[in-house]
Design a protein around this motif. Structure first.
Motif, mmCIF file in Angstrom:
data_model
loop_
_atom_site.group_PDB
_atom_site.id
_atom_site.type_symbol
_atom_site.label_atom_id
_atom_site.label_comp_id
_atom_site.label_asym_id
_atom_site.label_seq_id
_atom_site.Cartn_x
_atom_site.Cartn_y
_atom_site.Cartn_z
ATOM 1 N N LEU A 177 0.820 -1.202 0.000
ATOM 2 C CA LEU A 177 0.000 0.000 0.000
ATOM 3 C C LEU A 177 0.862 1.264 0.000
ATOM 4 O O LEU A 177 0.373 2.345 -0.312
ATOM 5 N N CYS A 178 2.109 1.110 0.350
ATOM 6 C CA CYS A 178 3.037 2.245 0.301
ATOM 7 C C CYS A 178 4.441 1.681 0.146
ATOM 8 O O CYS A 178 5.079 1.268 1.111
ATOM 9 N N VAL A 179 4.932 1.647 -1.094
ATOM 10 C CA VAL A 179 6.238 1.065 -1.387
ATOM 11 C C VAL A 179 7.326 2.088 -1.081
ATOM 12 O O VAL A 179 7.476 3.100 -1.761
ATOM 13 N N ARG A 180 8.082 1.830 -0.035
ATOM 14 C CA ARG A 180 9.120 2.761 0.397
ATOM 15 C C ARG A 180 10.239 2.834 -0.632
ATOM 16 O O ARG A 180 10.644 1.835 -1.208
ATOM 17 N N GLY A 181 10.700 4.027 -0.859
ATOM 18 C CA GLY A 181 11.711 4.253 -1.873
ATOM 19 C C GLY A 181 11.116 4.731 -3.186
ATOM 20 O O GLY A 181 11.792 5.330 -4.010
ATOM 21 N N LYS A 182 9.803 4.454 -3.393
ATOM 22 C CA LYS A 182 9.123 4.899 -4.604
ATOM 23 C C LYS A 182 8.244 6.116 -4.344
ATOM 24 O O LYS A 182 8.100 6.989 -5.187
ATOM 25 N N VAL A 183 7.627 6.141 -3.170
ATOM 26 C CA VAL A 183 6.796 7.280 -2.794
ATOM 27 C C VAL A 183 7.094 7.644 -1.346
ATOM 28 O O VAL A 183 7.736 6.883 -0.622
ATOM 29 N N ALA A 184 6.648 8.825 -0.938
ATOM 30 C CA ALA A 184 6.858 9.260 0.441
ATOM 31 C C ALA A 184 5.853 8.555 1.339
ATOM 32 O O ALA A 184 4.654 8.818 1.262
ATOM 33 N N CYS A 185 6.325 7.643 2.163
ATOM 34 C CA CYS A 185 5.452 6.881 3.045
ATOM 35 C C CYS A 185 5.524 7.430 4.466
ATOM 36 O O CYS A 185 6.591 7.868 4.911
ATOM 37 N N PRO A 186 4.425 7.387 5.206
ATOM 38 C CA PRO A 186 4.469 7.821 6.606
ATOM 39 C C PRO A 186 5.249 6.815 7.439
ATOM 40 O O PRO A 186 5.435 5.665 7.021
ATOM 41 N N PRO A 187 5.719 7.207 8.610
ATOM 42 C CA PRO A 187 6.422 6.262 9.485
ATOM 43 C C PRO A 187 5.533 5.069 9.810
ATOM 44 O O PRO A 187 4.302 5.148 9.743
ATOM 45 N N GLU A 188 6.149 3.952 10.155
ATOM 46 C CA GLU A 188 5.379 2.776 10.534
ATOM 47 C C GLU A 188 4.547 3.072 11.770
ATOM 48 O O GLU A 188 4.943 3.836 12.647
ATOM 49 N N GLY A 189 3.361 2.450 11.804
ATOM 50 C CA GLY A 189 2.480 2.649 12.936
ATOM 51 C C GLY A 189 1.127 3.199 12.520
ATOM 52 O O GLY A 189 0.812 3.287 11.337
ATOM 53 N N GLN A 190 0.319 3.558 13.504
ATOM 54 C CA GLN A 190 -1.027 4.049 13.240
ATOM 55 C C GLN A 190 -1.019 5.551 12.966
ATOM 56 O O GLN A 190 -0.280 6.312 13.590
ATOM 57 N N HIS A 191 -1.848 5.952 12.014
ATOM 58 C CA HIS A 191 -1.958 7.363 11.650
ATOM 59 C C HIS A 191 -3.432 7.741 11.529
ATOM 60 O O HIS A 191 -4.270 6.913 11.176
ATOM 61 N N ALA A 192 -3.738 8.996 11.822
ATOM 62 C CA ALA A 192 -5.086 9.532 11.651
ATOM 63 C C ALA A 192 -4.960 10.797 10.800
ATOM 64 O O ALA A 192 -4.426 11.812 11.261
ATOM 65 N N TRP A 193 -5.421 10.714 9.568
ATOM 66 C CA TRP A 193 -5.364 11.843 8.644
ATOM 67 C C TRP A 193 -6.767 12.352 8.387
ATOM 68 O O TRP A 193 -7.721 11.575 8.317
ATOM 69 N N VAL A 194 -6.889 13.659 8.229
ATOM 70 C CA VAL A 194 -8.177 14.293 7.959
ATOM 71 C C VAL A 194 -8.141 14.901 6.561
ATOM 72 O O VAL A 194 -7.197 15.590 6.191
ATOM 73 N N TYR A 195 -9.189 14.622 5.778
ATOM 74 C CA TYR A 195 -9.307 15.179 4.427
ATOM 75 C C TYR A 195 -10.545 16.060 4.350
ATOM 76 O O TYR A 195 -11.571 15.795 4.991
ATOM 77 N N ARG A 196 -10.439 17.111 3.550
ATOM 78 C CA ARG A 196 -11.587 17.966 3.264
ATOM 79 C C ARG A 196 -11.854 17.903 1.770
ATOM 80 O O ARG A 196 -10.927 17.952 0.961
ATOM 81 N N TRP A 197 -13.139 17.785 1.439
ATOM 82 C CA TRP A 197 -13.519 17.701 0.044
ATOM 83 C C TRP A 197 -14.017 19.052 -0.466
ATOM 84 O O TRP A 197 -14.764 19.747 0.228
ATOM 85 N N SER A 198 -13.591 19.422 -1.641
ATOM 86 C CA SER A 198 -14.165 20.531 -2.386
ATOM 87 C C SER A 198 -14.341 20.010 -3.808
ATOM 88 O O SER A 198 -13.675 19.045 -4.200
#
Length: 206
Positions: A177-198
């Motif tokens: 889901l996130c291939v390190r070295g190819k894209v910027a991946c978050p650190p290992e572990g749990q994350h909570a991201w918030v998105y806003r739609w327009s």
């Protein structure tokens, strides 16, 4: 006032078998409308099944290739993100991939179709029976994809709060889901991201 909505997404991939893409055609075909019919959006509560079938209709636009196929929704829900009284549909989808390619994990917002909306029209009507059927299903559903974003980890929960979409996911080192070295991946572990739609855009809120 917005209603706060929360859906558990734990074990999403275990639901794949129950969400076969082929379910969309027979269920939506019952409500299919002619190509020149006016789309009317009902301001009524939307069921989970309706949201899922609507997502499945849109995913027919991805027939797949030799290396990427079997597009399918893992989760679907709805919320009035812009407060206009009509719900938007939010869904998460994936696809089977061969080789070492990064796995799809896309969060999508769908919006109601307007009369004559190009998103509900085939580019060359009559050229492909599959395309004609797909766009008929999309028009029947009354919705089409508006914006999407890749979630770089295994989803745990999706929470709707007003115009915000909060996703909680786990990032692991060996996940496709996130291939390190190819894209910027978050650190290992749990994350909570918030998105806003327009319209036309999903933006991460810092």
């Amino acid at each position: 006032m917005y209603e706060r909505k929360h859906w558990q997404a734990t074990g999403l991939r275990a639901l794949v078998a129950a969400m076969a893409l082929t379910v969309a055609a027979p269920l939506l075909a019952q409500d299919a409308t002619p190509a020149d019919a006016k789309v009317e959006v009902q301001n009524e509560p939307m069921s989970y099944d309706k949201a899922r079938r609507t997502a499945e209709a849109s995913l027919r636009l991805h027939p797949g290739t030799d290396s990427q196929y079997d597009y399918r929704p893992l989760w679907a829900g709805n919320a009035d993100l812009d407060g206009d009284g009509r719900p938007e549909i939010i869904y998460l989808y994936t696809a089977t991939q061969t080789g070492s390619a990064m796995q799809l994990n896309e969060l999508v917002v769908m919006t109601p179709l307007a009369e004559g909306d190009a998103r509900g029209q085939a580019t060359s009507p009559g050229k492909s029976a599959y395309d004609d059927e797909t766009y008929a299903l999309i028009r029947a559903s009354g919705y089409a994809d508006d914006a999407s974003v890749h979630i770089p980890g295994e989803m745990e929960t999706i929470t709707m709060d007003g115009d915000r979409i909060r996703v909680t996911f786990n990032s692991t080192r060996n996940s496709k889901l996130c291939v390190r070295g190819k894209v910027a991946c978050p650190p290992e572990g749990q994350h909570a991201w918030v998105y806003r739609w327009s319209p036309g855009k999903l933006t991460r809120a810092e």
